[in-house]
Scaffold this active site. Structure first.
Site, PDB file in Angstrom:
ATOM      1  N   CYS A   1       0.865  -1.182   0.000  1.00 28.89           N
ATOM      2  CA  CYS A   1       0.000   0.000   0.000  1.00 28.89           C
ATOM      3  C   CYS A   1       0.898   1.227   0.000  1.00 28.89           C
ATOM      4  CB  CYS A   1      -1.002  -0.012   1.158  1.00 28.89           C
ATOM      5  SG  CYS A   1      -0.321   0.274   2.799  1.00 28.89           S
TER       6      CYS A   1
ATOM      7  N   ASN B   1       2.389   1.617   4.330  1.00 28.44           N
ATOM      8  CA  ASN B   1       2.607   0.387   5.077  1.00 28.44           C
ATOM      9  C   ASN B   1       2.273   0.541   6.562  1.00 28.44           C
ATOM     10  OD1 ASN B   1       5.341  -1.867   5.828  1.00 28.44           O
ATOM     11  ND2 ASN B   1       3.285  -2.419   5.222  1.00 28.44           N
TER      12      ASN B   1
ATOM     13  N   CYS C   1      -1.485   1.003   7.357  1.00 36.33           N
ATOM     14  CA  CYS C   1      -2.921   0.727   7.487  1.00 36.33           C
ATOM     15  C   CYS C   1      -3.307  -0.549   6.733  1.00 36.33           C
ATOM     16  CB  CYS C   1      -3.766   1.899   6.973  1.00 36.33           C
ATOM     17  SG  CYS C   1      -3.644   3.413   7.952  1.00 36.33           S
ATOM     18  N   ARG C   2      -3.449  -0.446   5.430  1.00 33.79           N
ATOM     19  CA  ARG C   2      -3.993  -1.557   4.651  1.00 33.79           C
ATOM     20  C   ARG C   2      -3.064  -2.760   4.568  1.00 33.79           C
ATOM     21  NH1 ARG C   2      -5.269   1.982  -0.520  1.00 33.79           N
ATOM     22  NH2 ARG C   2      -3.319   2.888   0.207  1.00 33.79           N
ATOM     23  N   SER C   3      -1.818  -2.545   4.182  1.00 31.89           N
ATOM     24  CA  SER C   3      -0.950  -3.705   3.963  1.00 31.89           C
ATOM     25  C   SER C   3      -0.579  -4.455   5.244  1.00 31.89           C
ATOM     26  CB  SER C   3       0.294  -3.326   3.142  1.00 31.89           C
ATOM     27  OG  SER C   3       1.024  -2.293   3.734  1.00 31.89           O
TER      28      SER C   3
ATOM     29  N   ASP D   1      -8.115   3.617   1.262  1.00 26.17           N
ATOM     30  CA  ASP D   1      -7.210   4.009   2.336  1.00 26.17           C
ATOM     31  C   ASP D   1      -8.024   4.600   3.483  1.00 26.17           C
ATOM     32  OD1 ASP D   1      -5.178   4.889   3.974  1.00 26.17           O
ATOM     33  OD2 ASP D   1      -4.057   5.874   2.366  1.00 26.17           O
TER      34      ASP D   1
END
Length: 158
Positions: free
Chosen positions: A7, A10, A12-14, A124
């Site tokens: 993402c 690195n 939040c999402r990943s 995001d």
């Protein structure tokens, strides 16, 4: 099989995707056959833990990501991983633009690769609140189911 979830920063999402996927893989017959990591295309958060809201949301679902630390996508990732699974199209474009000649890794959208949504993106949640982090978790939870199914099929063919 080696998977890298990518993402922007690195945090939040990943890392949530890494945590969910790791938990699912460890609880499956794929344990020991798949390696996971996550990275960001940007360098703003290198060395930092995931966003506190991402940590809290993942913990609500029994996933501990507090020990993860952000890192930036690097040249070795294109050699060391089979798949670079991107949260959104902007990150996919960046990943492909940086891909060195002769790279081993292939790049794809995470939700597309897992069969959750063709050309789908993981939004995001960074500027949002608990509802956005929960939405992202639910998407990644579904993606983990799809990843398990795909990995079982791909690893059977090897």
């Amino acid at each position: 099989m080696r998977l890298l979830v990518v993402c922007l920063g690195n945090i939040c999402r990943s890392p949530v995707a890494e945590g969910v996927l790791r938990a699912r893989i460890q609880a499956s017959t794929l344990a020991g056959q798949v390696e996971l990591d996550s990275a960001g295309t940007g360098d703003w958060h290198v060395g930092q833990p995931p966003d506190r809201r991402a940590i809290a949301n993942a913990a609500e679902h029994g996933i501990d990501i507090a020990g993860l630390r952000a890192r930036q996508l690097g040249p070795a990732d294109y050699r060391d991983f089979d798949w670079l699974l991107c949260a959104d199209r902007a990150n996919l474009r960046d990943v492909r633009a940086r891909m060195p000649h002769g790279a081993h890794a292939r790049a794809a959208l995470l939700l597309d690769w897992t069969g959750v949504e063709h050309e789908g993106e993981v939004p995001d949640p960074y500027t949002g609140g608990p509802a956005q982090f929960e939405h992202v978790f639910q998407l990644l939870d579904r993606a983990a189911d799809g990843a398990i199914a795909r990995l079982r099929q791909e690893l059977r063919l090897r």
